[in-house]
Enzyme design. Sequence first.
Site, PDB file in Angstrom:
ATOM      1  N   ASP A  11       0.825  -1.220   0.000  1.00 15.94           N
ATOM      2  CA  ASP A  11       0.000   0.000   0.000  1.00 15.94           C
ATOM      3  C   ASP A  11       0.859   1.270   0.000  1.00 15.94           C
ATOM      4  O   ASP A  11       1.967   1.283   0.532  1.00 15.94           O
ATOM      5  CB  ASP A  11      -0.929  -0.004   1.228  1.00 15.94           C
ATOM      6  CG  ASP A  11      -2.093   0.967   1.075  1.00 15.94           C
ATOM      7  OD1 ASP A  11      -2.351   1.427  -0.062  1.00 15.94           O
ATOM      8  OD2 ASP A  11      -2.746   1.276   2.093  1.00 15.94           O
ATOM      9  N   TRP A  16       3.068   7.767  -2.701  1.00 14.65           N
ATOM     10  CA  TRP A  16       4.504   7.837  -3.024  1.00 14.65           C
ATOM     11  C   TRP A  16       4.688   8.717  -4.262  1.00 14.65           C
ATOM     12  O   TRP A  16       5.568   9.589  -4.292  1.00 14.65           O
ATOM     13  CB  TRP A  16       5.040   6.428  -3.283  1.00 14.65           C
ATOM     14  CG  TRP A  16       6.487   6.344  -3.655  1.00 14.65           C
ATOM     15  CD1 TRP A  16       7.535   6.184  -2.793  1.00 14.65           C
ATOM     16  CD2 TRP A  16       7.051   6.419  -4.977  1.00 14.65           C
ATOM     17  NE1 TRP A  16       8.722   6.143  -3.496  1.00 14.65           N
ATOM     18  CE2 TRP A  16       8.451   6.292  -4.834  1.00 14.65           C
ATOM     19  CE3 TRP A  16       6.513   6.568  -6.250  1.00 14.65           C
ATOM     20  CZ2 TRP A  16       9.324   6.314  -5.925  1.00 14.65           C
ATOM     21  CZ3 TRP A  16       7.376   6.586  -7.341  1.00 14.65           C
ATOM     22  CH2 TRP A  16       8.766   6.467  -7.174  1.00 14.65           C
ATOM     23  N   HIS A  28       2.654   3.006  -9.085  1.00 15.43           N
ATOM     24  CA  HIS A  28       2.415   1.571  -9.273  1.00 15.43           C
ATOM     25  C   HIS A  28       3.604   0.903  -9.967  1.00 15.43           C
ATOM     26  O   HIS A  28       3.974  -0.217  -9.639  1.00 15.43           O
ATOM     27  CB  HIS A  28       1.134   1.344 -10.084  1.00 15.43           C
ATOM     28  CG  HIS A  28      -0.104   1.782  -9.361  1.00 15.43           C
ATOM     29  ND1 HIS A  28      -0.332   1.454  -8.039  1.00 15.43           N
ATOM     30  CD2 HIS A  28      -1.175   2.530  -9.752  1.00 15.43           C
ATOM     31  CE1 HIS A  28      -1.488   1.979  -7.656  1.00 15.43           C
ATOM     32  NE2 HIS A  28      -2.009   2.643  -8.677  1.00 15.43           N
ATOM     33  N   LEU A 123      10.009 -21.218  -2.359  1.00 16.63           N
ATOM     34  CA  LEU A 123       9.019 -20.265  -1.836  1.00 16.63           C
ATOM     35  C   LEU A 123       7.689 -20.338  -2.606  1.00 16.63           C
ATOM     36  O   LEU A 123       7.677 -20.343  -3.839  1.00 16.63           O
ATOM     37  CB  LEU A 123       9.594 -18.841  -1.964  1.00 16.63           C
ATOM     38  CG  LEU A 123       8.690 -17.688  -1.523  1.00 16.63           C
ATOM     39  CD1 LEU A 123       8.480 -17.693  -0.012  1.00 16.63           C
ATOM     40  CD2 LEU A 123       9.276 -16.336  -1.956  1.00 16.63           C
TER      41      LEU A 123
HETATM   42  C1  IPE Z   1      -5.852  -2.508   0.005  1.00 17.21           C
HETATM   43  O1  IPE Z   1      -5.377  -1.228  -0.262  1.00 17.21           O
HETATM   44  C2  IPE Z   1      -5.744  -3.353  -1.204  1.00 17.21           C
HETATM   45  C3  IPE Z   1      -4.401  -3.539  -1.706  1.00 17.21           C
HETATM   46  C4  IPE Z   1      -3.304  -3.106  -1.158  1.00 17.21           C
HETATM   47  C5  IPE Z   1      -4.292  -4.290  -2.913  1.00 17.21           C
HETATM   48  P1  IPE Z   1      -6.362  -0.010  -0.558  1.00 17.21           P
HETATM   49  O2  IPE Z   1      -5.501   1.177  -0.695  1.00 17.21           O
HETATM   50  O3  IPE Z   1      -7.245  -0.347  -1.685  1.00 17.21           O
HETATM   51  O4  IPE Z   1      -7.225  -0.013   0.769  1.00 17.21           O
HETATM   52  P2  IPE Z   1      -8.043   1.147   1.488  1.00 17.21           P
HETATM   53  O5  IPE Z   1      -9.024   1.668   0.502  1.00 17.21           O
HETATM   54  O6  IPE Z   1      -7.059   2.201   1.894  1.00 17.21           O
HETATM   55  O7  IPE Z   1      -8.661   0.472   2.659  1.00 17.21           O
HETATM   56  C1  IPE Z   2      -1.459   0.087  -3.366  1.00 18.96           C
HETATM   57  O1  IPE Z   2      -1.265   1.452  -3.482  1.00 18.96           O
HETATM   58  C2  IPE Z   2      -1.670  -0.599  -4.694  1.00 18.96           C
HETATM   59  C3  IPE Z   2      -3.055  -1.000  -4.932  1.00 18.96           C
HETATM   60  C4  IPE Z   2      -4.042  -0.913  -4.110  1.00 18.96           C
HETATM   61  C5  IPE Z   2      -3.333  -1.547  -6.226  1.00 18.96           C
HETATM   62  P1  IPE Z   2      -2.479   2.460  -3.551  1.00 18.96           P
HETATM   63  O2  IPE Z   2      -2.839   2.630  -4.989  1.00 18.96           O
HETATM   64  O3  IPE Z   2      -3.577   2.048  -2.672  1.00 18.96           O
HETATM   65  O4  IPE Z   2      -1.786   3.764  -3.041  1.00 18.96           O
HETATM   66  P2  IPE Z   2      -2.399   4.852  -2.052  1.00 18.96           P
HETATM   67  O5  IPE Z   2      -2.901   4.107  -0.857  1.00 18.96           O
HETATM   68  O6  IPE Z   2      -3.481   5.545  -2.792  1.00 18.96           O
HETATM   69  O7  IPE Z   2      -1.258   5.744  -1.730  1.00 18.96           O
HETATM   70 MG    MG Z   3      -4.033   2.456  -0.731  1.00 21.98          MG
END
Ligand code: IPE
Ligand code: IPE
Ligand code: MG
Length: 232
Positions: A11, A16, A28, A123
């Site tokens: 996350d 970032w 991403h 793994l």
């Molecule tokens: C959870 O992250 C899902 C993944 C990391 C793939 P999100 O960024 O989607 O979750 P919320 O919305 O902050 O709970």
């Molecule tokens: C995690 O990063 C990746 C996915 C959920 C696919 P986010 O896209 O949730 O990044 P933030 O939380 O918005 O920074």
């Molecule tokens: Mg997120």
Amino acid sequence: MNINHLAIIVDGNGRWAKKRGLIRSEGHKAGAKNLEKLILYISRNKLANYLSLYVFSTENFARDEKEVNYLMELFLKWFKTVKDKYSKENIKILFSGNKDLLNREIVDAIKKLEENTKNNTGLVVNFCLSYGGREEITTMAKKISQKVLDGKINIEDINEKLVSENMYYELPDIDFLIRTSGENRISNFMLWQISYAEFYFPMTYFPDFDEKCLDEAIKEYQKRDRRFGKIK
Ligand code: IPE
Ligand code: IPE
Ligand code: MG
């Protein structure tokens, strides 16, 4: 204390990127690159036997179409390039999630990757993609109900072992769960398997969560006192 099953909720990619004045997809891209490095690091140093990675939730489909498409392209490209590398590393790949929500190309790539690595003994990397914890539990309930209806098992046969066997994959309990980016929540991730996991919520956004950060996390895990209800 050995980590049998390590899990990471990846996350903070978007934040970032924002911090650097970049668009979310750059985050991403950087996250995917970091993930590749971490998987090899965990595999080569035998830091765990199982690694579950939350990379896309069922809820994430509600994001802007462009972002979803970008992520899907990123996964697809990645699945196609890692095939030989992971075989060489003896890594076995599994996918947990709802394949009905994914396009055919991705589903085919997933099947190929699972097939190509199925005899590997190193793994086990479980990708949670198009994944929801409640959905996994609901699917398990349907599978078991069907077995009862078909007369294959009796109600009395339903126990925790049987529930585990009827999840997407029969995986051991998660020992240590890391969620990067400072969010202190589970967001529908492997609800059955985390029942006794140790949690770790570093502030670091995932693209910056490197090998050193992981070492630090594991050091913290080593200090935890896992009692499982008992008194020591
Ligand atoms: C959870 O992250 C899902 C993944 C990391 C793939 P999100 O960024 O989607 O979750 P919320 O919305 O902050 O709970
Ligand atoms: C995690 O990063 C990746 C996915 C959920 C696919 P986010 O896209 O949730 O990044 P933030 O939380 O918005 O920074
Ligand atoms: Mg997120």
